[in-house]
Design a protein around this motif. Structure first.
Motif, PDB file in Angstrom:
ATOM      1  N   ARG A 357      -9.859  18.002  38.216  1.00  0.00           N
ATOM      2  CA  ARG A 357      -8.677  17.578  37.454  1.00  0.00           C
ATOM      3  C   ARG A 357      -8.046  16.297  38.020  1.00  0.00           C
ATOM      4  NH1 ARG A 357      -7.090  22.018  40.466  1.00  0.00           N
ATOM      5  NH2 ARG A 357      -5.266  21.770  41.837  1.00  0.00           N
ATOM      6  N   PHE A 358      -8.397  15.964  39.266  1.00  0.00           N
ATOM      7  CA  PHE A 358      -7.874  14.733  39.876  1.00  0.00           C
ATOM      8  C   PHE A 358      -8.893  13.597  39.850  1.00  0.00           C
ATOM      9  CE2 PHE A 358      -5.535  18.040  42.462  1.00  0.00           C
ATOM     10  CZ  PHE A 358      -4.332  17.884  41.782  1.00  0.00           C
ATOM     11  N   ALA A 359     -10.035  13.837  39.215  1.00  0.00           N
ATOM     12  CA  ALA A 359     -11.116  12.841  39.285  1.00  0.00           C
ATOM     13  C   ALA A 359     -11.719  12.557  37.917  1.00  0.00           C
ATOM     14  CB  ALA A 359     -12.191  13.325  40.251  1.00  0.00           C
ATOM     15  N   ALA A 360     -10.850  12.261  36.960  1.00  0.00           N
ATOM     16  CA  ALA A 360     -11.321  11.875  35.635  1.00  0.00           C
ATOM     17  C   ALA A 360     -11.998  10.507  35.707  1.00  0.00           C
ATOM     18  CB  ALA A 360     -10.143  11.822  34.663  1.00  0.00           C
ATOM     19  N   PRO A 361     -12.867  10.174  34.741  1.00  0.00           N
ATOM     20  CA  PRO A 361     -13.520   8.858  34.740  1.00  0.00           C
ATOM     21  C   PRO A 361     -12.539   7.696  34.849  1.00  0.00           C
ATOM     22  CG  PRO A 361     -14.560  10.283  33.127  1.00  0.00           C
ATOM     23  CD  PRO A 361     -13.384  11.039  33.663  1.00  0.00           C
ATOM     24  N   LYS A 362     -11.368   7.832  34.207  1.00  0.00           N
ATOM     25  CA  LYS A 362     -10.343   6.786  34.273  1.00  0.00           C
ATOM     26  C   LYS A 362      -9.874   6.577  35.719  1.00  0.00           C
ATOM     27  CE  LYS A 362      -5.649   5.806  32.579  1.00  0.00           C
ATOM     28  NZ  LYS A 362      -4.530   6.313  31.747  1.00  0.00           N
ATOM     29  N   VAL A 363      -9.718   7.672  36.459  1.00  0.00           N
ATOM     30  CA  VAL A 363      -9.292   7.599  37.864  1.00  0.00           C
ATOM     31  C   VAL A 363     -10.389   6.947  38.702  1.00  0.00           C
ATOM     32  CG1 VAL A 363      -8.617   8.949  39.891  1.00  0.00           C
ATOM     33  CG2 VAL A 363      -7.816   9.627  37.607  1.00  0.00           C
ATOM     34  N   PHE A 364     -11.622   7.365  38.480  1.00  0.00           N
ATOM     35  CA  PHE A 364     -12.757   6.764  39.190  1.00  0.00           C
ATOM     36  C   PHE A 364     -12.752   5.249  39.018  1.00  0.00           C
ATOM     37  CE2 PHE A 364     -14.766  10.734  40.150  1.00  0.00           C
ATOM     38  CZ  PHE A 364     -15.812  10.444  41.026  1.00  0.00           C
ATOM     39  N   LYS A 365     -12.670   4.805  37.764  1.00  0.00           N
ATOM     40  CA  LYS A 365     -12.721   3.366  37.479  1.00  0.00           C
ATOM     41  C   LYS A 365     -11.597   2.625  38.193  1.00  0.00           C
ATOM     42  CE  LYS A 365     -14.881   3.448  32.857  1.00  0.00           C
ATOM     43  NZ  LYS A 365     -15.055   4.881  32.625  1.00  0.00           N
ATOM     44  N   ALA A 366     -10.377   3.136  38.066  1.00  0.00           N
ATOM     45  CA  ALA A 366      -9.204   2.450  38.628  1.00  0.00           C
ATOM     46  C   ALA A 366      -9.282   2.358  40.156  1.00  0.00           C
ATOM     47  CB  ALA A 366      -7.927   3.178  38.204  1.00  0.00           C
ATOM     48  N   VAL A 367      -9.632   3.475  40.793  1.00  0.00           N
ATOM     49  CA  VAL A 367      -9.664   3.502  42.265  1.00  0.00           C
ATOM     50  C   VAL A 367     -10.792   2.618  42.807  1.00  0.00           C
ATOM     51  CG1 VAL A 367      -9.989   4.953  44.301  1.00  0.00           C
ATOM     52  CG2 VAL A 367      -8.598   5.777  42.395  1.00  0.00           C
ATOM     53  N   VAL A 368     -11.957   2.670  42.183  1.00  0.00           N
ATOM     54  CA  VAL A 368     -13.087   1.858  42.642  1.00  0.00           C
ATOM     55  C   VAL A 368     -12.801   0.371  42.441  1.00  0.00           C
ATOM     56  CG1 VAL A 368     -15.498   1.255  42.198  1.00  0.00           C
ATOM     57  CG2 VAL A 368     -14.833   3.656  42.399  1.00  0.00           C
ATOM     58  N   ILE A 369     -12.188   0.008  41.308  1.00  0.00           N
ATOM     59  CA  ILE A 369     -11.839  -1.399  41.071  1.00  0.00           C
ATOM     60  C   ILE A 369     -10.840  -1.888  42.118  1.00  0.00           C
ATOM     61  CG2 ILE A 369     -10.613  -2.967  39.489  1.00  0.00           C
ATOM     62  CD1 ILE A 369     -11.906  -1.381  37.169  1.00  0.00           C
ATOM     63  N   ALA A 370      -9.811  -1.076  42.390  1.00  0.00           N
ATOM     64  CA  ALA A 370      -8.809  -1.446  43.405  1.00  0.00           C
ATOM     65  C   ALA A 370      -9.466  -1.610  44.779  1.00  0.00           C
ATOM     66  CB  ALA A 370      -7.708  -0.388  43.465  1.00  0.00           C
ATOM     67  N   THR A 371     -10.374  -0.686  45.113  1.00  0.00           N
ATOM     68  CA  THR A 371     -11.061  -0.752  46.410  1.00  0.00           C
ATOM     69  C   THR A 371     -11.915  -2.012  46.508  1.00  0.00           C
ATOM     70  OG1 THR A 371     -11.140   1.671  46.495  1.00  0.00           O
ATOM     71  CG2 THR A 371     -12.595   0.489  47.991  1.00  0.00           C
ATOM     72  N   CYS A 372     -12.623  -2.327  45.429  1.00  0.00           N
ATOM     73  CA  CYS A 372     -13.460  -3.545  45.420  1.00  0.00           C
ATOM     74  C   CYS A 372     -12.603  -4.795  45.633  1.00  0.00           C
ATOM     75  CB  CYS A 372     -14.217  -3.665  44.101  1.00  0.00           C
ATOM     76  SG  CYS A 372     -15.558  -2.473  43.880  1.00  0.00           S
ATOM     77  N   ILE A 373     -11.499  -4.873  44.910  1.00  0.00           N
ATOM     78  CA  ILE A 373     -10.630  -6.059  44.988  1.00  0.00           C
ATOM     79  C   ILE A 373     -10.055  -6.222  46.391  1.00  0.00           C
ATOM     80  CG2 ILE A 373      -8.431  -7.040  44.205  1.00  0.00           C
ATOM     81  CD1 ILE A 373      -9.063  -5.804  41.431  1.00  0.00           C
ATOM     82  N   PHE A 374      -9.547  -5.126  46.956  1.00  0.00           N
ATOM     83  CA  PHE A 374      -8.889  -5.229  48.262  1.00  0.00           C
ATOM     84  C   PHE A 374      -9.870  -5.186  49.435  1.00  0.00           C
ATOM     85  CE2 PHE A 374      -5.235  -4.393  45.641  1.00  0.00           C
ATOM     86  CZ  PHE A 374      -4.221  -5.097  46.277  1.00  0.00           C
TER      87      PHE A 374
END
Length: 427
Positions: A357-374
């Motif tokens: 419930r805490f790992a929807a595809p939308k969450v995956f995308k957002a967190v991975v994008i933020a991690t890549c950028i930073f």
């Protein structure tokens, strides 16, 4: 229900998976340079080299898949690119490093030959084993790990009981985060993602009729037991290095320190024996990496044996070219790639471990994008072009000055994206 024997056998298999011979050269120098703050360095090192990899195994237990499944919630294209990068890095850096460790520990001290000769012969043998897929290595591997563990425990025990607990001064500005970053060099989180599935498959074969939850419990208990074993060995090697701070030159290399500690605690014969064991363990690791990479490419090319052979050959040629450099150089070269790929690997592992419930595809995308950028500033800093210099505009970001500026943004994005994600209703 599973017996204690099953738990211990599985724990030992997991321990062997992560206990690469190349990893042995990292903890002693960390302790040697950490002085009285060795315990902080040990905690940081074990966070990235033990805890995260064990989470990787738990994620595999949940997914019951391959490396591709770790990133598929972001997108299939991302997952494919991520997989290719991981395998490319694996054959270009950790695999050649095994040849360099073998040369510095077992060949150069006794024969003084060129590292070119070592890496050519080494990877010619690796290629032969990869194309023949011999079972000899798995048999040797089962004997190697216990033998190395026994010698290491003797080294640690002798050091603890024969030295006063007097430590030098640390060279680290931030021992905890420096320990975390050195843990990246074990490649164990990447190892968990790449080959952790092998353990899961073997458990499923042995216990094919067992309920999913029972197998998951077995893996969880064995995982924590294996993690405890790794923690004790790594922490023991770190404190051993710290206790011997006055017995070696400050500029000693990682491999020379491990050999020196072994000789001072157990004598020359034991050091020779350890050198042979470490070399064999390095060899099995290299064969495993090249075989796994070749299998991945073969699968992508519709089970083409030609693709398997070409990939194995390329992997071994890369091994020869990189393997003739010294270990410290390969570690330095690996740093930029790890500064970018390791944070992504860590968040993929954690996202696959948390409840669905805490790992929807939308969450995956957002967190991975933020991690890549930073992770980009940390990557640029590692190649000598810092985007956010220490004390600059972005120093307010926690851990930015310690090459871990991605941590808080990834956490914030995880929380915010979950708050903005509507839970899916079960049909």
């Amino acid at each position: 229900m599973h017996s204690n024997k099953e738990i211990f056998v599985t724990a030992f298999a997991l321990f062997s998976l992560f206990f690469g011979a190349g990893n042995l050269i990292l903890p002693p120098l960390l302790g040697f340079q950490a002085g009285g703050l060795w315990w902080l360095v040990a905690l940081g090192f074990c966070l990235s080299a033990v805890l995260i990899p064990i989470f990787g195994i738990l994620a595999h237990a949940k997914l019951q898949g391959t490396i591709f499944d770790f990133g598929k919630k972001v997108s299939p294209t991302f997952s494919l690119v991520y997989s290719i990068l991981i395998y490319a890095i694996s054959v270009s850096l950790p695999s050649p490093r095994t040849a360099a460790v073998t040369h510095e520990i077992a060949i150069d001290p006794f024969f003084g030959s060129s590292p070119w000769y070592t890496s050519i012969v080494y990877f010619a043998l690796v290629f032969l084993f990869v194309i023949n897929r011999s079972k000899i290595l798995s048999i040797i591997g089962k004997l190697l790990t216990p033998a190395i563990i026994i010698i290491l425990l003797l080294i640690i025990g002798v050091a603890l009981f024969s030295h006063d607990f007097a430590f030098g001064i640390t060279i680290f500005d931030s021992p905890f985060t420096d320990g975390i970053l050195e843990g990246y060099q074990t490649f164990d989180a990447i190892g968990a993602v790449v080959v952790g599935g092998v353990i899961i498959v073997s458990i499923n074969i042995k216990k094919k009729d067992a309920p999913y939850e029972e197998k998951k419990t077995l893996i969880r208990r064995a995982g924590w037991l294996a993690g405890l074993g790794l923690f004790l060995i790594y922490a023991g090697l770190i404190i051993t290095g710290a206790l011997m701070h006055g017995e070696f030159d400050a500029g000693i290399s990682r491999t020379a320190l491990l050999s020196g500690i072994s000789t001072k605690t157990l004598g020359g014969t034991a050091n020779l024996f350890l050198s042979i064991l470490v070399s064999l363990a390095c060899f099995t690791t290299a064969v495993g990496i090249v075989t796994g990479t070749a299998d991945f490419v073969k699968h992508r090319f519709r089970d083409s044996q030609q693709a398997y052979l070409i990939t194995a050959l390329i992997g071994c040629v890369l091994g020869v070219v990189m393997g003739q450099f010294n270990v410290d150089y390969i570690i330095a070269v690996a740093l930029p790639a790890l500064m970018f790929l390791y944070p992504i690997t860590i968040v993929l592992i954690l996202l696959n471990v948390v409840p669905e419930r805490f790992a929807a595809p939308k969450v995956f995308k957002a967190v991975v994008i933020a991690t890549c950028i930073f992770s980009i500033p940390d990557f640029m800093g590692s190649v000598g072009f810092p985007l956010f210099p220490k004390g600059g505009t972005f120093s307010w970001i926690p851990l930015q000055d310690y090459s871990m500026g991605w941590v808080l943004p990834a956490l914030v994005v995880f929380v915010v994206s979950n708050l903005n994600t509507t839970p899916q209703k079960k049909v």
